[in-house]
Write a protein that holds these residues in place. Structure first.
Motif, PDB file in Angstrom:
ATOM      1  N   GLN A  65       0.608  -2.023  -1.639  1.00 56.66           N
ATOM      2  CA  GLN A  65      -0.156  -1.962  -0.444  1.00 56.66           C
ATOM      3  C   GLN A  65       0.186  -1.906   0.773  1.00 56.66           C
ATOM      4  O   GLN A  65      -1.045  -1.577   2.013  1.00 56.66           O
ATOM      5  CB  GLN A  65      -0.296  -3.742  -0.526  1.00 56.66           C
ATOM      6  CG  GLN A  65      -0.506  -4.781   0.358  1.00 56.66           C
ATOM      7  CD  GLN A  65      -0.014  -6.748   0.430  1.00 56.66           C
ATOM      8  OE1 GLN A  65       0.595  -6.789  -0.723  1.00 56.66           O
ATOM      9  NE2 GLN A  65       0.253  -6.602   1.667  1.00 56.66           N
ATOM     10  N   TYR A  66       1.230  -1.872   1.055  1.00 59.49           N
ATOM     11  CA  TYR A  66       2.056  -1.064   2.576  1.00 59.49           C
ATOM     12  C   TYR A  66       1.317   0.142   2.315  1.00 59.49           C
ATOM     13  O   TYR A  66       0.398   0.354   3.654  1.00 59.49           O
ATOM     14  CB  TYR A  66       3.075  -1.172   2.824  1.00 59.49           C
ATOM     15  CG  TYR A  66       3.636  -2.700   2.786  1.00 59.49           C
ATOM     16  CD1 TYR A  66       3.591  -3.942   3.157  1.00 59.49           C
ATOM     17  CD2 TYR A  66       5.567  -2.711   2.423  1.00 59.49           C
ATOM     18  CE1 TYR A  66       4.174  -5.225   2.876  1.00 59.49           C
ATOM     19  CE2 TYR A  66       5.993  -3.751   2.419  1.00 59.49           C
ATOM     20  CZ  TYR A  66       5.469  -4.375   2.975  1.00 59.49           C
ATOM     21  OH  TYR A  66       6.116  -6.299   3.008  1.00 59.49           O
ATOM     22  N   ILE A  67       1.779   1.227   1.261  1.00 55.81           N
ATOM     23  CA  ILE A  67       1.195   1.925   2.190  1.00 55.81           C
ATOM     24  C   ILE A  67      -0.252   2.398   1.745  1.00 55.81           C
ATOM     25  O   ILE A  67      -0.749   3.268   3.078  1.00 55.81           O
ATOM     26  CB  ILE A  67       1.518   3.110   0.497  1.00 55.81           C
ATOM     27  CG1 ILE A  67       2.861   3.245   0.564  1.00 55.81           C
ATOM     28  CG2 ILE A  67       0.804   4.221   0.827  1.00 55.81           C
ATOM     29  CD1 ILE A  67       3.333   4.421  -0.230  1.00 55.81           C
ATOM     30  N   ASN A  68      -1.451   1.651   1.190  1.00 56.22           N
ATOM     31  CA  ASN A  68      -2.587   1.506   1.797  1.00 56.22           C
ATOM     32  C   ASN A  68      -3.500   0.964   2.859  1.00 56.22           C
ATOM     33  O   ASN A  68      -4.279   1.289   3.498  1.00 56.22           O
ATOM     34  CB  ASN A  68      -3.526   0.805   0.079  1.00 56.22           C
ATOM     35  CG  ASN A  68      -3.873   1.977  -0.644  1.00 56.22           C
ATOM     36  OD1 ASN A  68      -2.924   1.991  -0.939  1.00 56.22           O
ATOM     37  ND2 ASN A  68      -3.574   0.668  -1.912  1.00 56.22           N
ATOM     38  N   GLU A  69      -2.116   0.283   3.589  1.00 55.95           N
ATOM     39  CA  GLU A  69      -2.254  -0.595   4.973  1.00 55.95           C
ATOM     40  C   GLU A  69      -2.580   0.662   5.863  1.00 55.95           C
ATOM     41  O   GLU A  69      -2.835   0.438   7.343  1.00 55.95           O
ATOM     42  CB  GLU A  69      -1.473  -1.584   5.023  1.00 55.95           C
ATOM     43  CG  GLU A  69      -2.206  -3.280   3.860  1.00 55.95           C
ATOM     44  CD  GLU A  69      -0.798  -4.317   4.287  1.00 55.95           C
ATOM     45  OE1 GLU A  69      -1.519  -4.932   3.893  1.00 55.95           O
ATOM     46  OE2 GLU A  69      -0.196  -3.747   5.151  1.00 55.95           O
ATOM     47  N   ILE A  70      -1.375   1.737   5.606  1.00 56.10           N
ATOM     48  CA  ILE A  70      -1.813   2.443   6.386  1.00 56.10           C
ATOM     49  C   ILE A  70      -2.901   3.108   7.244  1.00 56.10           C
ATOM     50  O   ILE A  70      -3.059   2.971   8.759  1.00 56.10           O
ATOM     51  CB  ILE A  70       0.160   3.450   6.332  1.00 56.10           C
ATOM     52  CG1 ILE A  70       0.905   2.554   6.801  1.00 56.10           C
ATOM     53  CG2 ILE A  70      -0.229   4.506   7.372  1.00 56.10           C
ATOM     54  CD1 ILE A  70       1.762   3.551   5.402  1.00 56.10           C
TER      55      ILE A  70
END
Length: 567
Positions: A153-158
Motif C-alpha cells: 500500500q505504501y509503495i503504491n501511494e508513492i
C-alpha cells in the motif's frame, strides 16, 4: 484492442517500451512553453497502461534503478569529493542546510496533515524533483517489520503523490528562483551578473560555441619579416622571446622562405628567419598588428594558413594544474595555439572568466593545430578522444560492491538501519567517479553512455513503478490530490525562500551565486536554465556544481531517512 491488451499482459517487456515511447512523447508536449518532462510523462503513461493489470517482476525495476544511481554517483563524484576540501566548505554547508530543509519541511507537512509513509515519500520526491528517492525509499519500506499488504500500500501511494507534486516542483521552482528570487534579493540579476564578470576579469569567450572571442581566441596572421630587427637573421626562439618579453604571448607556428619558397610546417625553435621570410604568428590580434615596424607588415598568404586544427575534450587530471586560473593559462607556453572553447564541471558549463580556476575532473574542450592541442592536452591531463567503448568491468564491479555495502545492516533497537542497495550503489558511484578523475586511464564511461544509463535507467524504473501502481492510482488521487498539490507547493518553495535569505545574510553570497546555489542544492536543472536565461550569463553555474553534487547525494539518502522518521 483485446488482442493488444492481452499481448501487453503476456509480454510485460513490451508494455515497458510502449510506456517509454508514449511517456516521452507526452513529456515533450509544450503548452505555452511548459512541458511535463519525460519522467513525469512516463509515470503518467505507466499509470494509464497499468490499468490493464500488467504484472512485472520487481527485479526489472531494481536493476534499472541501480544502473541509474551508479550513473548519478559517477557523474557527480569529482565535484562531490572536491567539495569536501576547504575552499568548498561554504557551498557544502549551504547545500547541506538546504537539503535538511528539503527533508524537514515535507516531514512537518506530513505530520500536520497526517500522511502515512507512502504519501510522505511521494511528497518529498515530487516536490523536490528527486525521482531517485522512490527507489531508495521502496527498498527501505521493504525492510520494515510490517506485513506485506501494508508495504505494498505504501509503495503504491508513492507515485501518486510524486505525480501530483512534481509538476509544480519543477516549473514552480524555476519560476520562483528566476523571477521572484532576484526581487527578494533586491537586485537586477542581469546587471549583477555583468558586474561579477567585470570584477573577475570579464568573460574570456562568448557563449556561442561556433564563434571565437578575439580577446581569448588565438589569432593566426601572416607577417612578412621586413623590420630592421631582421637585418640580422633571427631564430624563432629569439623572435618569440622578444615578443613575450614585451608582455605579448605570441608564437611562430609556420614559416615560408621568402614570398614563394618552401613551407616549414612545424619549425623548431632554432629555425632561422631571414629578412623577407613569412611567419604565421599566433596570439592576441592587438599584439601582432600594433606596430608593423616591430616585425613587418601583415600579408595575405592563404597557402601558408592552410593547415588543419583539432577539437578535443581533455579531463583535467594533472594535480599541478588544479587551482590554475584561465588567466594563468594565457601566459603558459604549453597552451599557445590553443583555443579553450568551454569547460564542463559535472552537469554544468562553467563561465570562462579569467579568475575561474581549474579543478580535477573538469572537462576542457580545446581547439587548435594538432601538435599544439596534443601538447596542451598532455599538460592538462587526459585526452578523451571520441569513443563508444564503456568500461563494463568498472560499471559491473561498482554496482556489485555498492550492493554489498548497502546490504550491511545495523540495528538501532528494533529498527534495521542500512544504506540499502540503492544507497550503497550511489556511494560507490561517487567513489568510482572520483577515482576516474584521478586516474583517467581506466573506468571510461563516455558521456553518451552516462546519459543512456541515467535516462534509460530512471525512466524504465519509473515506467515499472507507474504500471505496477496503476490500479490504485486513481483512487489515491481522488482521496488526497488537492491537499497533496497544496502541500507540494509549500514543500517546493519554503526551502528556496529560506535558502535565498540564508545565502544573502549568513553566507554573504553574490546574488547570482546565491541563485545558482539554491538551484544546485535542490538539483533542479530547469531552474538553473531559467536563472541563466534571466541573467544573460553563466555566472550562476559557478555555484551549481558543488551544491548539486552535495544536494543530489543527500536528497537521495533522504529516501531512507524519511521512511525511518515516519515509521
Amino acid at each position: 484492442m483485446d488482442w493488444l491488451f492481452n499481448l501487453l499482459r503476456n509480454s510485460p517487456e513490451l508494455a515497458i517500451f510502449l510506456t517509454l515511447a508514449l511517456g516521452a512523447a507526452l513529456g515533450q508536449l509544450k503548452i505555452k512553453g511548459f512541458s511535463l518532462g519525460t519522467v513525469t510523462g512516463v509515470l503518467l503513461m505507466g499509470v494509464l497502461i497499468g490499468q490493464l493489470g500488467i504484472t512485472i517482476s520487481p527485479t526489472v525495476k531494481t536493476t534499472f534503478s541501480l544502473l541509474f544511481l551508479f550513473a548519478v554517483g559517477y557523474h557527480v563524484g569529482p565535484q562531490f569529493v572536491r567539495g569536501l576540501k576547504k575552499d568548498g566548505l561554504p557551498q557544502i554547508g549551504f547545500a547541506a542546510i538546504i537539503a535538511v530543509l528539503c527533508l524537514l519541511v515535507p516531514y512537518i507537512c506530513a505530520k500536520i496533515l497526517h500522511y502515512d509513509i507512502g504519501n510522505t515519500v511521494g511528497l518529498l520526491s515530487g516536490a523536490n524533483t528527486i525521482s531517485a528517492v522512490i527507489g531508495v525509499a521502496t527498498d527501505t519500506i521493504n525492510q520494515l517489520s510490517i506485513d506485506t499488504a501494508q508495504k505494498q500500500q505504501y509503495i503504491n501511494e508513492i507515485p501518486v503523490a510524486y505525480a501530483v507534486t512534481y509538476i509544480f516542483g519543477t516549473a514552480g521552482t524555476a519560476w520562483f528562483l528566476s523571477s521572484v528570487g532576484p526581487k527578494i534579493l533586491g537586485v537586477d540579476i542581469a546587471k549583477a551578473s555583468k558586474e561579477y564578470e567585470d570584477q573577475h576579469g570579464g568573460l574570456i569567450t562568448n557563449d556561442d560555441p561556433t564563434l571565437e572571442d578575439a580577446y581569448d581566441g588565438t589569432t593566426f596572421r601572416v607577417i612578412e619579416a621586413r623590420s630592421d630587427f631582421f637585418n640580422t637573421p633571427q631564430t624563432i626562439d629569439s623572435v618569440e622571446g622578444m615578443l613575450v618579453g614585451k608582455g605579448w604571448p605570441v608564437y611562430v607556428e609556420r614559416i615560408r622562405s621568402g614570398a614563394k619558397g618552401d613551407i616549414v610546417g612545424e619549425p623548431e625553435t632554432t629555425q632561422i628567419i631571414n629578412k623577407g621570410d613569412r611567419m604565421v604568428l599566433n596570439g592576441p590580434l592587438d599584439a601582432i598588428l600594433e606596430d608593423e615596424s616591430l616585425l613587418g607588415p601583415e600579408v595575405a598568404d592563404l597557402e601558408l594558413l592552410d593547415f588543419r586544427v583539432e577539437a578535443l575534450k581533455v579531463m583535467v587530471s594533472n594535480k599541478n594544474m588544479e587551482g590554475k586560473t584561465l588567466g594563468d593559462l594565457k601566459t603558459m607556453k604549453d597552451r599557445h595555439g590553443v583555443v579553450i572553447r568551454r569547460i564542463r564541471r559535472g552537469s554544468a558549463e562553467v563561465p570562462l572568466l579569467k579568475t575561474v580556476d581549474l579543478q580535477r575532473g573538469d572537462v576542457v574542450e580545446i581547439e587548435g593545430r594538432k601538435s599544439d592541442v596534443d601538447r596542451f592536452a598532455a599538460h592538462l591531463g587526459y585526452a578523451e578522444r571520441p569513443t563508444t567503448a564503456t568500461d563494463l568491468l568498472y560499471v559491473g564491479l561498482g554496482i556489485f560492491l555498492g550492493g554489498i555495502l548497502g546490504s550491511i545492516t545495523v540495528k538501532a533497537g528494533n529498527i534495521p538501519l542500512s544504506l540499502s542497495a540503492s544507497g550503497g550503489v550511489l556511494i560507490l558511484g561517487i567513489i568510482f567517479g572520483w577515482l576516474r578523475s584521478l586516474r583517467p586511464t581506466f573506468g571510461a564511461i563516455p558521456e553518451a553512455s552516462i546519459w543512456l544509463m541515467n535516462n534509460l535507467g530512471l525512466n524504465v524504473f519509473i515506467a515499472v513503478v507507474g504500471i505496477s501502481a496503476g490500479p490504485s492510482f486513481i483512487e489515491g488521487l481522488k482521496a488526497s490530490g488537492l491537499s497533496l498539490f497544496i502541500a507540494g507547493i509549500f514543500v517546493s518553495l519554503v526551502p528556496m525562500l529560506l535558502g535565498l535569505l540564508i545565502g544573502k545574510y549568513i553566507f554573504k553570497f553574490h546574488p547570482a551565486i546565491n541563485l545558482g546555489a539554491c538551484a544546485g542544492a535542490r538539483t533542479t536543472t530547469a531552474a538553473l536554465g531559467a536563472i541563466t536565461e534571466k541573467a544573460h550569463s553563466q555566472v550562476p553555474a559557478l555555484s551549481y556544481t558543488v551544491t548539486y553534487a552535495i544536494g543530489n547525494t543527500l536528497l537521495i539518502i533522504w529516501g531512507v531517512v524519511i521512511v525511518l522518521l515516519m515509521s
